[in-house]
Each structure stands twice: as C-alpha cells, then as structure tokens.
Write a protein that holds these residues in place. Structure first.
Motif, PDB file in Angstrom:
ATOM      1  N   LYS A   1       4.588  -8.113   5.652  1.00 27.77           N
ATOM      2  CA  LYS A   1       5.247  -6.801   5.572  1.00 27.77           C
ATOM      3  C   LYS A   1       4.678  -5.984   4.398  1.00 27.77           C
ATOM      4  O   LYS A   1       4.474  -4.767   4.511  1.00 27.77           O
TER       5      LYS A   1
ATOM      6  N   ASP B   1       2.953  -2.332   4.767  1.00 28.94           N
ATOM      7  CA  ASP B   1       3.406  -1.167   3.993  1.00 28.94           C
ATOM      8  C   ASP B   1       2.254  -0.559   3.188  1.00 28.94           C
ATOM      9  O   ASP B   1       2.115   0.663   3.114  1.00 28.94           O
TER      10      ASP B   1
ATOM     11  N   ARG C   1       0.519   3.096   3.395  1.00 34.82           N
ATOM     12  CA  ARG C   1       0.417   3.971   2.218  1.00 34.82           C
ATOM     13  C   ARG C   1      -0.990   4.575   2.149  1.00 34.82           C
ATOM     14  O   ARG C   1      -1.162   5.789   2.045  1.00 34.82           O
TER      15      ARG C   1
ATOM     16  N   PHE D   1       4.235  -3.391  -3.035  1.00 37.07           N
ATOM     17  CA  PHE D   1       5.456  -3.407  -2.216  1.00 37.07           C
ATOM     18  C   PHE D   1       6.305  -4.651  -2.453  1.00 37.07           C
ATOM     19  O   PHE D   1       7.140  -5.001  -1.629  1.00 37.07           O
TER      20      PHE D   1
ATOM     21  N   THR E   1       8.736  -1.745  -5.755  1.00 39.05           N
ATOM     22  CA  THR E   1       9.323  -0.712  -4.891  1.00 39.05           C
ATOM     23  C   THR E   1      10.503  -0.051  -5.588  1.00 39.05           C
ATOM     24  O   THR E   1      10.654   1.172  -5.550  1.00 39.05           O
TER      25      THR E   1
ATOM     26  N   GLU F   1       7.345  -0.876  13.620  1.00 38.75           N
ATOM     27  CA  GLU F   1       7.211  -1.946  12.632  1.00 38.75           C
ATOM     28  C   GLU F   1       7.219  -3.322  13.311  1.00 38.75           C
ATOM     29  O   GLU F   1       6.398  -4.182  13.025  1.00 38.75           O
TER      30      GLU F   1
END
Ligand code: HEM
Length: 471
Positions: A322, A326, A330, A386, A391, A416
């Motif tokens: 994950k 992410d 980005r 992340f 975060t 996702e």
C-alpha cells in the motif's frame, strides 16, 4: 494561515503573453511550467490573455493555481458550494452527456447517492476474485524472457475488469478496438482543451480526427445500448452497475431513461479504466528501477500469501504494498490536474488571496505532490513517505490523487482494491525488468501517461535464471 488579504491585482504570477496569456507556456511544457509556478507563492495568477477574455467577454480572466493544502481544502471541501466545474469542450459533453462527472447541484447529489453504496469499500471487495482471476490469466500468457509493452498490458487488463464491473460479462467486441476508440476520444478531448480553435470546429465537419473519433465512439455507444436493451429484455439481475442503473428511480419514482443509463455507463467506462492502468504502469516502472523496494515487497508477499493468490482480506497485512501504491500515485497522479473550478462569488482563501467572481481555481495533484515543503526531495521514489508517522506529519490535503470533497473519486475504493490485487498477483509470479536504461518522461493527456511505450522483460519468479544445457 493569515488574517490579511491579498487583492487579485497583487496576486503574483509568471510573465505571460498579453494576447495568449499562459496558454503557450502551458502547452510547451505543462508539467514543468506548473512546477516552476510554485516559486511565485501559495496562489499564482495565470492570466488567460486578451483572446480568451474577448471570447468569454470577461475582462482580466485568469486561472489561479493553488499551491497550499489549506486553500485546496477550502475550495474542494469547506466552501465547495461556491465552486462549479468549469466549462468542458464540446467533445467531452458529447461523450459523457449528463453522467455523474459533469452534472451539478441536486442532479449530481442524487447520482452520488445512487452510486455511493455500490462503490463503498465493503461492497467492492465482492469483486476481489474477478480482479485476481483476470490478472492471473494475463500473467499466465507471459512466458519467461518475453518482452511486453506494460502500458498496453495494464490497459487491457483494467478494461476487462471495468467491463465486468459495469456489464457483468466479458467484452463481446475486440478489446483492442474498444481501447483504440477510447484513446481516440481522449486525444480529441485533450486537443480541444489545449486549443480554442480545435474546440470551435463542429464535430460533424469530417476532418480525419473527427472521423476517427466518430467511428470509435459509435462502436462503443452501439455496444452499450445493445447491452442495456438485452438486459432489459432478460430482466436478469446481476451484481453490476448496469443492474443498479436499471433498478434506479428518480425522485418521482420514474426509472432512468436509456440515455441517462448510457451516460453513466460511458462515464464509468472512461473514468475507471485508463486512470488505474496508468497508476499500475508507473508503479511497475518505479519498482523495476528500485531493486531494494522490489525485494522488500516480494518478502512481504511471500510472508502473507505464501503461494496462494491474494484477496481483499489480505490487504490490511500488505502494508508495504500500500505504501508503494501511494508513493506511485504521489509521483505520477493519473489525474494530474483536477477539473478547473469556477468561483460563483468572490472568495477569500485561507492563504489570504481574494479570488474574484468568475475566476478559475486550478488544482494540480502533480504540482501539489511535488512540492518540497510537504515532500522533501520530491522527485525521489520513497515508499517510506507513507508510513503512518510520516503521513501524520503533513497536511492531509497535500496529497489528493483522488480529489476531495463532494466530487471525490467515486471509484477510489475499487481502484485501490484493483491496483493492490493486480500488483500482488503479478509481483508474486514474475519480476519485470526495464529493457533499457532510458529515462521515461510523463505526458499529461486526459491522464498522466508515459511519453513513450515502456518495454519490459518478464522473468518468472522461481525459475532458475539460466537453464542447464542438456548435452
Ligand atoms: C487510480 C485510479 C483513479 C484515480 C487516480 C482517479 C482520480 C479521480 C479524481 C482526482 C477525481 C476527481 C476529479 C475532480 O475533482 O475534478 C475522480 C472522479 C471520478 N472518478 Fe476516479 N480515479 C481513479 C479510478 C476510478 C475508477 C476505477 C472509477 C470507476 C469505477 C472512477 C470513477 C470516477 C467518477 C465517476 C468520478 C466523478 C465523481 C464526481 O464528479 O462526483 N475513478 N477520479
């Protein structure tokens, strides 16, 4: 932020042509220009130039690029009622019609109310095995040492998945034809965004790009209408978007018209396939360039899955996967720029800038995600950004790959789930290597895609790297 306010005339911005405004700079190097604009401050004025001012009959027409997360939150969430989506070129209206992407006010709220339960995180997990099966079938077609165009492969894969989500069955027409038709439509939309002249030529004038678009578009439209009518005739209920739309009623208890159903299906087909395909393509590229990250991912996959296929229940434990996803979103957000928002009334932003009535707020995930204030050394690929701690340390609206507020991506949970399951399924079976050391640059079309095709070599995991020679 600040209690002082900056009047429009004092908002800084780069020098631009009086007649053509920021258009030439934006066209020459869109992504580079957006990053350069960060140096002018939190809000950057981008005049549209005399030609557009005359066309819109709006003096001092300008876009305002928002570089601060607090202003982004204000426009997309806190004061979202003051903003509507800006105008769209004719071909975009022709494709999407009154689908949820372009409506406003009560109509838009009613559409979201209809779709939100279907696209909710819990419901979309029922599609896990569809996604992993489709990914497994594709990866089974790759043999060791084979060269693949990863962008094409990911686009075919996500198109098959979205088709099943919408229509509950495999595509009847050739996937390649549908893909090419979608691409022709997207190229024309982008051209009309970039060129006022191109958007003024009516679609019925048979220049080659219009003919290509109409041919492809008619094919998709005919296929969708046929599927709607077949389902109406059979009255079969399936767990798909088409059945959801056929069962829906408006506030007066009337069913949706064929036209309304077609508009929604077209919207989901286009909004929901290339975005995910590009996110996956960039992720494979980033992984292929970072051996340590790839190895840590494989280690995590082995530990959680062993030799079996992933499913939604595994995802909470695939934490590093994950973080990679992410970080890839980005660096290369498929929606590199949100639709411009048009101010319905004068508005004072938290940073102090005063946006006048009729101004266009420009919010670019590409530029926000590459701002060194929130992401130091922004062009470096680093999934650790992340971790929970990292975060928590930055403003939420510094990272908005799926937008925010009342127009946040409806397909986020599905995208996702799909992205993570496809990555996990494929990375458990193969390793993908970039064929040469070329730098791959992004190109901003309807979505952010690679400028040149990315060729990769497949190496099946678990096979010896060299085969013993039999004498
Ligand atoms: C990685 C994949 C995806 C990304 C990065 C993405 C990104 C976005 C963004 C940024 C918006 C908001 C645009 C704006 O505010 O101007 C949006 C809207 C939307 N997306 Fe996605 N999207 C993705 C996948 C999907 C999928 C898979 C679907 C459908 C299954 C979908 C359906 C939609 C729809 C219908 C809207 C319009 C929502 C509204 O206006 O109310 N997207 N998407």
């Amino acid at each position: 932020m600040t209690d002082q306010h900056t009047p429009t005339s004092h908002i800084p911005g780069p020098p631009v042509s009086r007649w053509w405004g920021c258009g030439p700079e934006l066209r020459r190097d869109t992504l580079g220009f957006l990053l350069q604009c960060q140096s002018y401050g939190d809000v950057v004025k981008l005049p549209m130039g005399r030609v557009i001012e005359l066309f819109l009959r709006q003096p001092d027409a300008a876009m305002y690029l928002l570089n601060h997360p607090a202003d982004v939150k204000h426009v997309l969430v806190t004061n979202q009622d003051n903003y509507r989506k800006g105008p769209v070129p004719p071909v975009e209206s022709r494709i999407f019609g009154q689908g949820v992407l372009h409506t406003e006010g009560d109509t838009h709220h009613a559409q979201r109310r209809l779709f939100l339960p279907f696209f909710h995180g819990n419901h979309v997990t029922t599609y896990s095995s569809l996604i992993t099966d489709t990914a497994r079938t594709r990866v089974a077609q790759w043999h060791d040492g084979m060269t693949i165009d990863i962008g094409q492969d990911m686009a075919h894969l996500t198109l098959s998945v979205i088709w099943r989500l919408l229509f509950g069955e495999d595509m009847r027409s050739d996937t390649g034809l549908i893909r090419d038709s979608i691409s022709a439509g997207q190229r024309l939309i982008k051209l009309q965004y970039d060129s006022l002249l191109a958007s003024l030529i009516p679609l019925w004038i048979p220049i080659p790009r219009h003919r290509r678009f109409t041919r492809g578009f008619n094919l998709i439209e005919k296929t969708i209408i046929q599927l709607i009518r077949d389902r109406q005739r059979s009255s079969e209920h399936r767990n798909d978007v088409l059945s959801l739309l056929l069962a829906a009623q408006d506030d007066d208890g009337h069913p949706l018209s064929e036209r309304e159903i077609r508009d929604e299906l077209m919207t989901f087909l286009l909004a929901g396939h290339e975005t995910t395909a590009n996110a996956l393509t960039w992720t494979w590229l980033l992984l292929s360039q970072d051996q340590l990250v790839w190895e840590r991912l494989v280690f995590e996959l082995k530990g959680v899955l062993g030799d079996r296929l992933p499913d939604a229940a595994d995802l909470p434990r695939l934490r590093y996967l994950k973080m990679i996803w992410d970080e890839s979103l980005r660096l290369y957000p498929p929606a590199w720029s949100l639709h411009t928002r048009l101010a319905q009334g004068e508005d004072r932003l938290p940073s102090g800038a005063m946006l006048p009535l009729g101004s266009w707020a420009l919010i670019s995930p590409w530029s926000l995600h590459r701002n060194s204030r929130w992401f130091p050394d922004p062009s470096r690929f680093d999934p650790e950004r992340f971790s929970d701690e990292a975060t928590r340390a930055r403003p939420v609206y510094a990272y908005i790959p799926f937008g925010a507020g009342g127009r946040r991506c409806l397909g986020e949970s599905f995208a996702e789930l799909e992205g993570l399951l496809i990555l996990a399924t494929i990375a458990s079976k193969v390793r993908l290597r970039l064929d040469d050391g070329r730098t791959i640059h992004p190109r901003p079309g309807m979505t952010l895609h690679p400028k040149t095709p990315i060729q990769m070599t497949v190496q099946r995991v678990g096979l010896p790297k060299t085969y013993p020679v039999v004498a």
